[in-house]
Enzyme design. Structure first.
Site, short mmCIF file in Angstrom:
data_model
loop_
_atom_site.label_atom_id
_atom_site.label_comp_id
_atom_site.label_asym_id
_atom_site.label_seq_id
_atom_site.Cartn_x
_atom_site.Cartn_y
_atom_site.Cartn_z
N ASP A 181 0.84 -1.21 0.00
CA ASP A 181 0.00 0.00 0.00
C ASP A 181 0.87 1.26 0.00
O ASP A 181 0.36 2.38 -0.10
CB ASP A 181 -1.01 -0.01 1.16
CG ASP A 181 -0.35 -0.02 2.52
OD1 ASP A 181 0.88 -0.17 2.60
OD2 ASP A 181 -1.08 0.14 3.52
N SER A 182 2.21 1.08 0.06
CA SER A 182 3.12 2.21 -0.14
C SER A 182 2.86 2.84 -1.51
O SER A 182 3.28 3.97 -1.76
CB SER A 182 4.57 1.75 -0.04
OG SER A 182 4.80 0.63 -0.88
N ASP B 32 -1.15 -6.08 -0.28
CA ASP B 32 -1.45 -5.47 1.02
C ASP B 32 -2.94 -5.23 1.19
O ASP B 32 -3.61 -4.75 0.26
CB ASP B 32 -0.76 -4.10 1.10
CG ASP B 32 0.41 -4.09 2.05
OD1 ASP B 32 0.52 -4.99 2.91
OD2 ASP B 32 1.24 -3.16 1.92
N LYS C 74 -1.20 -9.37 2.82
CA LYS C 74 -0.43 -8.93 3.98
C LYS C 74 -1.27 -7.94 4.78
O LYS C 74 -2.00 -7.13 4.19
CB LYS C 74 0.89 -8.28 3.54
CG LYS C 74 1.70 -7.72 4.73
CD LYS C 74 3.12 -7.34 4.36
CE LYS C 74 3.26 -5.98 3.73
NZ LYS C 74 2.78 -4.85 4.53
N GLU D 63 -1.13 -5.46 8.63
CA GLU D 63 -0.28 -4.91 9.69
C GLU D 63 -0.87 -5.18 11.06
O GLU D 63 -2.09 -5.15 11.23
CB GLU D 63 -0.13 -3.39 9.50
CG GLU D 63 0.60 -3.03 8.22
CD GLU D 63 0.80 -1.52 8.05
OE1 GLU D 63 0.50 -0.75 9.00
OE2 GLU D 63 1.25 -1.11 6.97
N GLU E 22 9.53 -4.21 10.06
CA GLU E 22 9.89 -2.92 9.46
C GLU E 22 10.44 -1.96 10.52
O GLU E 22 9.91 -1.88 11.64
CB GLU E 22 8.67 -2.29 8.77
CG GLU E 22 9.04 -0.94 8.13
CD GLU E 22 8.02 -0.35 7.18
OE1 GLU E 22 6.98 -0.99 6.94
OE2 GLU E 22 8.28 0.77 6.69
#
Ligand code: KIV
Length: 269
Positions: A49-50, A88, A118, A120, A187
């Site tokens: 999602d960056s 993501d 993925k 978080e 991270e």
């Protein structure tokens, strides 16, 4: 009938079995043609999602919508043949409940053709990770600096500077591993903490700004290609593509302006 055997993609169990073995190579990609290049070397490609910040100029990843992830996910799957593709789950699509997370993860998998998602979060996401994996959705977890929580963290802050916080991060790592995650992104984390986590969990750890003491590494492609106006300090820039693009654009503009643009060569045939 084709006589050529189809190229099989790297699978989730193959990545999981690389714990403590040959280091896992991964990069982000958001785009079919760059993904095709990355596909030649990466074990898995993350449609991170960056992309909200890197491709769309957002200030953080918080505003990234699900449809945008699906659109880029599809492009990357189309452009690749070999690597496992992980997409993501964007902020707001999985935190509320395991069943909402399942609905959105299933949508991502069906509409992109990716092999895993993925998300978080550590301990707080363990129940959701178990719910998804038990229902056929492979999950890569992500702890330490979690950009979707940057508003709570007060920015993009390296984690583990304070030794007293280590047990919390270690507990997060163990919780997601025990819940069924097949790999774990660490991270923005100090080396001793990343090393301790890597030693404690049975799944591969994938570092980004978390030292070499992980089972694999991931970088944002545009960061390591010098294509981002702002590159995090820990990133080694392997190619200065930003400068090459500037030079190419300047040469093109000069040729158009001084009428030396190659007319004959630039006609569709
Ligand atoms: O969104 C992303 O690119 C990521 C990587 C930094 C791991 O989550």
């Amino acid at each position: 009938m084709s006589t050529q055997a189809p190229i099989r993609r790297v699978t989730v169990p193959q990545i999981a079995r690389r714990k403590g073995g040959e280091p896992i190579v991964s990069l982000t990609s958001y785009h079919a043609h760059t993904a095709a290049i990355v596909d030649e070397v990466a074990d898995f490609i993350l449609v991170g999602d960056s992309l909200g910040m890197v491709m769309h100029g957002m200030e953080s990843t918080v505003g990234v919508p699900l449809d945008l992830m699906i659109m880029h996910g599809r492009a990357v799957v189309r452009g690749t043949k070999r690597a496992l593709i992980v997409v993501d789950m964007p902020f707001g699509t999985y935190e509320e409940s395991p069943s909402i997370a399942f609905r959105n993860a299933a949508k991502i998998m069906k509409e992109t053709g990716c092999g895993a998602v993925k998300l978080e979060g550590g301990k707080r996401m363990a129940e959701t990770i178990r719910f998804l994996t038990e229902r056929g959705i492979p999950v890569m977890a992500h702890i330490g600096l979690t950009p979707q929580s940057s508003h709570v963290m007060g920015g993009f802050k390296t984690q583990g500077r304070d030794e007293e916080s280590w047990p919390m991060h270690e507990e997060d790592a163990r919780a997601v591993a025990e819940a069924g995650a097949f790999a774990l992104v660490l991270e923005g984390m100090l080396e001793p903490l990343a090393r301790r986590i890597t030693d404690q969990v049975a799944i591969p750890t994938i570092g980004i700004g978390a030292s070499a003491h992980c089972d694999g590494q991931i970088l944002v492609l545009e960061d390591m290609l010098g294509l981002n106006p702002w590159t995090p300090k820990f990133v080694k820039v392997y190619g200065q593509l930003g400068d090459m693009i500037k030079q190419a654009v300047k040469s093109y503009a000069e040729e158009v302006r001084d009428r030396s643009f190659p007319g004959e060569d630039q006609v569709y045939r």
